[in-house]
Enzyme design. Structure first.
Site, PDB file in Angstrom:
ATOM      1  CB  CYS B  86      -0.963  -0.045   1.181  1.00  0.00           C
ATOM      2  SG  CYS B  86      -2.325   1.119   1.030  1.00  0.00           S
ATOM      3  CG  HIS B 203      -3.421  -3.625   3.321  1.00  0.00           C
ATOM      4  ND1 HIS B 203      -2.402  -2.977   3.965  1.00  0.00           N
ATOM      5  CD2 HIS B 203      -4.150  -2.652   2.716  1.00  0.00           C
ATOM      6  CE1 HIS B 203      -2.498  -1.676   3.784  1.00  0.00           C
ATOM      7  NE2 HIS B 203      -3.550  -1.443   3.025  1.00  0.00           N
ATOM      8  CD  GLU B 205      -0.722  -5.502   5.879  1.00  0.00           C
ATOM      9  OE1 GLU B 205      -0.588  -6.065   4.769  1.00  0.00           O
ATOM     10  OE2 GLU B 205      -1.045  -4.302   5.993  1.00  0.00           O
TER      11      GLU B 205
END
Lengths: 89, 231
Positions: B86, B203, B205
């Site tokens: 990002c 994302h 994560e």
């Protein structure tokens, strides 16, 4: 040394889609402003800087644009130099 | 195995990334502060999401010039694995470690939702646990994720196979409907020529636990762990 006032104008590169400009154009139309075309939204960066000459000030301003103030992939820039108000010439 | 997560003022996904590294890679994770000049001997670096320096000037522009980024750039040039997620992707483009730029979403809207990604490369340090053509479900959360590059650069990116992930439909079709931000060629993530620097808007994560709605991001962390274990 002279103190110069530098104005850096950064605008979206011509021909690249500018959704922000389009949105502003649309809003102006909604308000009844007719005949508005080619709206682009950019940035104006103003600062004072000491330099030996106007040419040197412009050169340093352009170097700043290439390294930080503008993104060469998506933006165009122009640098205007003038003696700062009250500076010795 | 030691992994660095860079924190800039305004980073807000650094802890998510740190935790994913610790738990999914079973590696030691360390924070690297933006003002530091020392990568502390890490084996890989993550540039996390967020709004570094308040997105002032342009997203990622000021972070790209921070002291730690000089070290990250040198590490990347030596072949060290670097992944920018990002805002991290924006920083990598601003630092010219990846080609192109991330522009304002075409919709002008901040998009925060799950998207589908088609894996284009499964031979990278970050993607070897996936299979090319596989479709992942991973969230996005960005206002400036519209990947842009001029035609010559796009031709090179495609020609050299630098696209790692594309926005797709759940069945892997690449079309405008699946594109959340107007990115050129539905590009969600790219790598450099050497394949050691990855930038992606989604994302991973945030997709490492069923509680988060998806575990499809696990593969990225585990691929990197496997890569580093082999090295």
């Amino acid at each position: 040394m002279t103190e110069y006032r530098i104005e850096v104008r950064v605008t979206p590169r011509r021909g690249i889609l500018d959704p922000q400009g389009n949105a502003v154009a649309g809003a102006l139309g909604t308000l009844g402003f007719r005949g508005v075309r080619e709206v682009h939204v950019g940035r104006l960066i103003v600062f004072h800087m000491d330099a030996e000459s106007e040419g040197e000030a412009k050169e340093r301003g352009e170097a700043m644009c290439r390294q930080l103030l503008a993104n060469p992939v998506t933006e165009d820039f122009s640098v205007q130099v003038a003696a700062a108000p009250g500076s010795a010439r | 195995m030691k992994i660095g997560v860079v924190t800039f003022p305004g980073s807000n996904c650094d802890y998510d990334c740190f935790k994913a590294v610790q738990e999914q890679m079973e590696a030691e994770a360390v924070y690297l502060w933006h003002r530091e000049h020392d990568l502390q001997g890490v084996d890989a670096v993550f540039l996390p999401g967020g709004f570094s320096y308040g997105d002032y000037l342009r997203a990622g522009a000021i972070a790209a010039q921070s002291p730690i980024m000089r070290e990250v750039a040198a590490f990347a040039r030596e072949g060290g694995p670097v992944a920018g997620i990002c805002n991290g992707f924006q920083i990598l483009c601003e630092a010219e470690l990846l080609p192109g730029a991330l522009m304002r979403n075409r919709s002008l809207k901040f998009r925060s939702r799950q998207v589908h990604l088609r894996v284009e490369r499964d031979d990278l340090p970050f993607t070897s646990g996936y299979t090319a053509g596989q479709v992942l479900r991973v969230p996005i959360a960005h206002g400036e994720g519209c990947y842009f590059a001029d035609e010559a650069t796009l031709a090179r990116v495609e020609g050299e196979g630098l696209v790692a992930f594309r926005y797709s439909t759940p069945d892997g079709t690449i079309n405008a409907e699946a594109n959340p931000n107007g990115a050129a060629r539905n590009i969600a993530g790219i790598v450099n020529e050497r394949g050691n620097v990855l930038g992606m808007m989604p994302h991973p994560e945030r997709a490492v636990d069923a509680l988060l709605g998806s575990t499809d991001g696990l593969g990225l962390f585990r691929s990197l762990a496997a890569h580093l274990a082999r090295a």
